[in-house]
Design a protein around this motif. Structure first.
Motif, PDB file in Angstrom:
ATOM      1  N   TYR A  50     -20.315  -1.749 -30.267  1.00 18.06           N
ATOM      2  CA  TYR A  50     -20.367  -3.194 -29.629  1.00 18.06           C
ATOM      3  C   TYR A  50     -18.951  -3.522 -28.956  1.00 18.06           C
ATOM      4  O   TYR A  50     -17.565  -3.837 -29.053  1.00 18.06           O
ATOM      5  N   PRO A  51     -18.737  -4.363 -27.657  1.00 19.52           N
ATOM      6  CA  PRO A  51     -17.685  -4.621 -27.580  1.00 19.52           C
ATOM      7  C   PRO A  51     -17.715  -6.037 -27.531  1.00 19.52           C
ATOM      8  O   PRO A  51     -17.941  -7.443 -28.089  1.00 19.52           O
ATOM      9  N   ARG A  52     -16.080  -6.373 -28.255  1.00 16.40           N
ATOM     10  CA  ARG A  52     -15.797  -7.839 -28.945  1.00 16.40           C
ATOM     11  C   ARG A  52     -15.180  -8.460 -28.209  1.00 16.40           C
ATOM     12  O   ARG A  52     -14.886  -8.367 -26.805  1.00 16.40           O
ATOM     13  N   PRO A  53     -15.753 -10.009 -28.248  1.00 14.39           N
ATOM     14  CA  PRO A  53     -15.128 -11.106 -27.763  1.00 14.39           C
ATOM     15  C   PRO A  53     -13.978 -11.371 -26.924  1.00 14.39           C
ATOM     16  O   PRO A  53     -13.533 -10.909 -28.605  1.00 14.39           O
ATOM     17  N   VAL A  54     -13.396 -11.765 -26.371  1.00  9.93           N
ATOM     18  CA  VAL A  54     -11.615 -11.789 -26.074  1.00  9.93           C
ATOM     19  C   VAL A  54     -11.863 -13.567 -25.929  1.00  9.93           C
ATOM     20  O   VAL A  54     -11.985 -14.546 -25.416  1.00  9.93           O
ATOM     21  N   LYS A  55     -10.895 -13.877 -26.622  1.00 10.82           N
ATOM     22  CA  LYS A  55      -9.900 -15.013 -26.617  1.00 10.82           C
ATOM     23  C   LYS A  55      -9.772 -15.252 -25.346  1.00 10.82           C
ATOM     24  O   LYS A  55      -9.148 -14.833 -24.087  1.00 10.82           O
ATOM     25  N   LEU A  97     -21.221 -10.603 -29.794  1.00  8.44           N
ATOM     26  CA  LEU A  97     -20.598 -10.674 -29.326  1.00  8.44           C
ATOM     27  C   LEU A  97     -20.376 -11.405 -27.285  1.00  8.44           C
ATOM     28  O   LEU A  97     -20.058 -11.002 -27.833  1.00  8.44           O
ATOM     29  N   ILE A  98     -20.579 -12.674 -28.712  1.00 10.56           N
ATOM     30  CA  ILE A  98     -20.295 -13.713 -27.143  1.00 10.56           C
ATOM     31  C   ILE A  98     -19.078 -14.737 -27.951  1.00 10.56           C
ATOM     32  O   ILE A  98     -18.070 -14.654 -27.592  1.00 10.56           O
ATOM     33  N   GLY A  99     -18.767 -14.735 -29.441  1.00  8.00           N
ATOM     34  CA  GLY A  99     -18.019 -15.818 -29.984  1.00  8.00           C
ATOM     35  C   GLY A  99     -18.158 -16.671 -29.822  1.00  8.00           C
ATOM     36  O   GLY A  99     -19.417 -17.460 -29.769  1.00  8.00           O
ATOM     37  N   SER A 100     -17.567 -17.636 -29.275  1.00  2.00           N
ATOM     38  CA  SER A 100     -17.256 -19.404 -29.686  1.00  2.00           C
ATOM     39  C   SER A 100     -16.677 -19.562 -27.925  1.00  2.00           C
ATOM     40  O   SER A 100     -16.602 -18.659 -27.256  1.00  2.00           O
ATOM     41  N   ALA A 101     -16.792 -20.815 -28.031  1.00  2.00           N
ATOM     42  CA  ALA A 101     -17.083 -21.713 -26.773  1.00  2.00           C
ATOM     43  C   ALA A 101     -15.267 -21.538 -26.440  1.00  2.00           C
ATOM     44  O   ALA A 101     -15.011 -21.295 -25.358  1.00  2.00           O
ATOM     45  N   PHE A 102     -14.409 -20.621 -26.957  1.00  2.00           N
ATOM     46  CA  PHE A 102     -12.957 -20.025 -26.879  1.00  2.00           C
ATOM     47  C   PHE A 102     -13.122 -18.720 -26.933  1.00  2.00           C
ATOM     48  O   PHE A 102     -11.499 -18.444 -26.740  1.00  2.00           O
ATOM     49  N   HIS A 103     -13.960 -18.192 -26.743  1.00  2.00           N
ATOM     50  CA  HIS A 103     -13.481 -16.500 -25.818  1.00  2.00           C
ATOM     51  C   HIS A 103     -14.542 -16.373 -24.948  1.00  2.00           C
ATOM     52  O   HIS A 103     -14.696 -17.463 -24.609  1.00  2.00           O
ATOM     53  N   THR A 104     -13.877 -14.949 -24.240  1.00  2.00           N
ATOM     54  CA  THR A 104     -14.714 -14.302 -23.020  1.00  2.00           C
ATOM     55  C   THR A 104     -15.625 -13.324 -23.562  1.00  2.00           C
ATOM     56  O   THR A 104     -15.665 -13.472 -24.482  1.00  2.00           O
ATOM     57  N   SER A 105     -16.278 -13.312 -22.951  1.00  2.00           N
ATOM     58  CA  SER A 105     -17.587 -11.492 -22.371  1.00  2.00           C
ATOM     59  C   SER A 105     -18.303 -11.540 -21.534  1.00  2.00           C
ATOM     60  O   SER A 105     -18.040 -12.079 -20.494  1.00  2.00           O
ATOM     61  N   PHE A 106     -18.915 -10.451 -21.507  1.00  2.00           N
ATOM     62  CA  PHE A 106     -19.392  -9.535 -21.088  1.00  2.00           C
ATOM     63  C   PHE A 106     -20.772 -10.519 -20.298  1.00  2.00           C
ATOM     64  O   PHE A 106     -21.308 -10.253 -19.199  1.00  2.00           O
ATOM     65  N   PHE A 107     -21.304 -11.236 -21.221  1.00  2.00           N
ATOM     66  CA  PHE A 107     -22.462 -12.200 -21.127  1.00  2.00           C
ATOM     67  C   PHE A 107     -22.653 -13.299 -20.706  1.00  2.00           C
ATOM     68  O   PHE A 107     -24.071 -13.516 -20.424  1.00  2.00           O
ATOM     69  N   ILE A 108     -22.434 -13.682 -20.931  1.00  2.00           N
ATOM     70  CA  ILE A 108     -21.779 -15.541 -20.189  1.00  2.00           C
ATOM     71  C   ILE A 108     -21.049 -15.642 -19.051  1.00  2.00           C
ATOM     72  O   ILE A 108     -20.227 -15.036 -18.996  1.00  2.00           O
ATOM     73  N   ALA A 109     -21.862 -17.052 -18.294  1.00  2.00           N
ATOM     74  CA  ALA A 109     -20.814 -17.184 -16.559  1.00  2.00           C
ATOM     75  C   ALA A 109     -20.449 -18.053 -17.887  1.00  2.00           C
ATOM     76  O   ALA A 109     -18.901 -18.597 -17.468  1.00  2.00           O
ATOM     77  N   THR A 110     -20.344 -19.235 -18.370  1.00  2.00           N
ATOM     78  CA  THR A 110     -20.151 -20.579 -19.027  1.00  2.00           C
ATOM     79  C   THR A 110     -20.952 -20.923 -20.309  1.00  2.00           C
ATOM     80  O   THR A 110     -21.533 -19.549 -19.788  1.00  2.00           O
ATOM     81  N   TYR A 111     -20.849 -21.804 -20.996  1.00  2.00           N
ATOM     82  CA  TYR A 111     -21.503 -21.366 -22.358  1.00  2.00           C
ATOM     83  C   TYR A 111     -22.001 -22.075 -22.648  1.00  2.00           C
ATOM     84  O   TYR A 111     -22.749 -22.004 -22.833  1.00  2.00           O
ATOM     85  N   ARG A 112     -22.866 -22.192 -20.981  1.00  2.00           N
ATOM     86  CA  ARG A 112     -24.347 -22.856 -21.065  1.00  2.00           C
ATOM     87  C   ARG A 112     -25.275 -21.796 -20.786  1.00  2.00           C
ATOM     88  O   ARG A 112     -26.536 -22.039 -20.378  1.00  2.00           O
TER      89      ARG A 112
END
Length: 510
Positions: free
Chosen positions: A126-131, A298-313
């Motif tokens: 599983y990919p881990r969210p990145v700060k 997989l997405i983390g918090s609003a202070f993370h980046t991930s593969f699965f979202i463009a913006t936090y919305r």
């Protein structure tokens, strides 16, 4: 011998002479050819004595400072030991060159693209969210704000894509702006595109594309800027998902759109994060509470980046539109769309790869993009080629046309196509995503606080120092866990540029 030595001594005591050209040296202007002549061709004036700076009075020095533009540069240097100020002023060509090259400077100053790490649990990776890396170089255009400098912001955000080398940069990361094999288009892609193009749809009855005023609006928007084209044309090329939902298309309630908003929660492939003129993805309401619980890991918090979202919305974006005007403008728009849709396709592939179902997505269209100007439209479908652990990305040209010709015969083609994407393809795509989310174990724990996955209005934003501290703490947690380095596309996205030792990215620009 004695006489010769005496002559040399006497000659050394004489004042030295300075040879002055007949015409003063001119500042070389970039982009213009300067004439060259040999020393034998120059006309030298009679010799004159060099006058030391000390022999000038204060009045003479003050007078000379007011006439720097007219004085010979060599003579000025002889008197003052410095060059005239005009030699340090940028001409218009230099300013233009610096403006064109500024995107590379900004790209170098940006933080490195993070390497996503994977956590292996029960045989699944599983990919881990990145700060997120804090950055003081925040721009209003990142939030979609507009103002008097809106056009300059639009030009700034596409600066890196204006370079024709960007296509090669993407290819180096495994994303290609062409078909995988032009002679072998899979039947599933051909059938899908044919359905989306040919299925009839309703169109607005009273709009700027109305038959009696269509030619007039086409004339009105010629030679206008992007903002004007978007205002008058874009929503008749790519209909707004939100507007359609407001007018009764309830199945679109779970979609969210953004206009000129940076994808700050995504992990870019090459260059800055995408900032499409228009994009569509899924709201959180598109998923059940249980599915959100699994996704938030997989997405983390609003202070993370991930593969699965463009913006936090916006979750799993699947459609982008870029608008351009001017020479070769659509090529720039295509590069922007290619980057954005590579991220969109990569997100779905990585989700499927987490549960070892990625083979199901081989050569399946997972996203769409539209590029247009005041008369031409290009429509593409984007898909992945999956070979074991290797994933590469390609696009399929669906349709390209000039909607102003033949009396506007094709003026509604893109509009109907986009509505068919919303009505036919999107529901199937959402079910496909949800089927995989349901297989993600609910008890995965990366140490990410779930309560911060969707920020509340009253939650204060951390300062840069606090964000940096959180990032360092997060990095220390990664080092202490049993993680597997990335081996798929995310590894290819690692930056070749190293962070400056003086932490330049955290310093505000003056």
């Amino acid at each position: 011998m004695l006489c010769h030595t005496t002559d040399l001594i006497e000659a050394s005591k004489r004042p030295q002479v300075l040879h002055k050209p007949s015409k003063p040296y001119q500042k070389r202007i970039r982009g213009h050819e300067a004439g060259h002549s040999s020393p034998q061709d120059r006309d030298w004036p009679p010799e004159r004595l060099r006058i030391s700076p000390s022999s000038y009075t204060a009045e003479e020095r003050a007078a000379s400072s007011t006439s720097e533009k007219n004085v010979d540069p060599l003579e000025y240097w002889t008197r003052t030991k410095r060059w005239p100020k005009e030699y340090f002023k940028q001409d218009s060509q230099v300013r233009e060159d610096l403006k064109q090259d500024s995107w590379l400077e900004e790209q170098m100053e940006q933080s490195s693209i993070p390497v996503v790490q994977y956590v292996e649990i029960n045989g699944m990776r599983y990919p881990r969210p990145v700060k997120k890396v804090p950055s003081i170089r925040w721009k209003q255009s990142d939030t979609g704000l507009t103002g008097s400098s809106d056009q300059k912001k639009r030009e700034s955000k596409s600066a890196s894509y204006r370079d024709t080398l960007y296509k090669a940069f993407l290819a180096n990361k495994g994303s290609y702006m062409h078909e995988f094999d032009d002679d072998d288009i899979p039947k599933n892609i051909e059938d899908l595109c044919q359905t989306l193009l040919e299925r009839d749809q309703t169109v607005p009855q009273n709009s700027l594309f109305r038959d009696d005023i269509f030619k007039r609006i086409c004339r009105e928007i010629e030679d206008r800027n992007e903002a004007m084209v978007i205002k008058d044309i874009t929503w008749l090329i790519v209909p707004s998902a939100k507007d359609l939902a407001m007018y009764g298309a309830r199945h679109l309630d779970h979609l969210i759109e953004s206009v000129n908003e940076a994808w700050t929660s995504s992990i870019p492939v090459e260059g800055p994060r995408p900032q499409p003129d228009y994009s569509v993805g899924f709201k959180r309401s598109a998923f059940t509470d249980e599915q959100l619980k699994r996704l938030d890991t997989l997405i983390g918090s609003a202070f993370h980046t991930s593969f699965f979202i463009a913006t936090y919305r916006m979750y799993f974006p699947f459609l982008t539109c870029e608008v351009k005007c001017g020479t070769a403008a659509l090529d720039i728009a295509d590069r922007q769309n290619a980057h954005s849709m590579t991220l969109a396709v990569r997100g779905v592939v990585e989700l499927y790869r987490a549960v070892k179902r990625e083979k199901e997505l081989h050569r399946e269209i997972l996203a769409f993009s539209i590029s247009h100007d005041h008369r031409s439209v290009r429509i593409y479908g984007h898909y992945a080629i999956i070979e074991e652990d290797k994933t590469t990305f390609y696009r399929h040209p669906i349709q390209a046309f000039d909607f102003t010709i033949l009396g506007g015969k094709e003026k509604w083609t893109a509009y109907k196509f986009t509505k068919n994407v919303y009505d036919i393809w999107m529901p199937i795509h959402l079910k496909r995503i949800c089927s995989v989310v349901d297989e993600i174990p609910p008890d995965i724990d990366f140490g990410i606080p779930q309560s911060a996955s969707f920020p509340q209005a009253q939650t204060p934003q951390p300062s840069n120092a606090e964000s940096t501290s959180m990032m360092r703490e997060d990095d220390s947690q990664v080092a202490s866990q049993d993680v597997t380095p990335t081996t798929s596309f995310s590894q290819e996205a690692e930056r070749v540029f190293k962070k400056p030792k003086n932490n330049r990215t955290l310093r505000p620009r003056r």
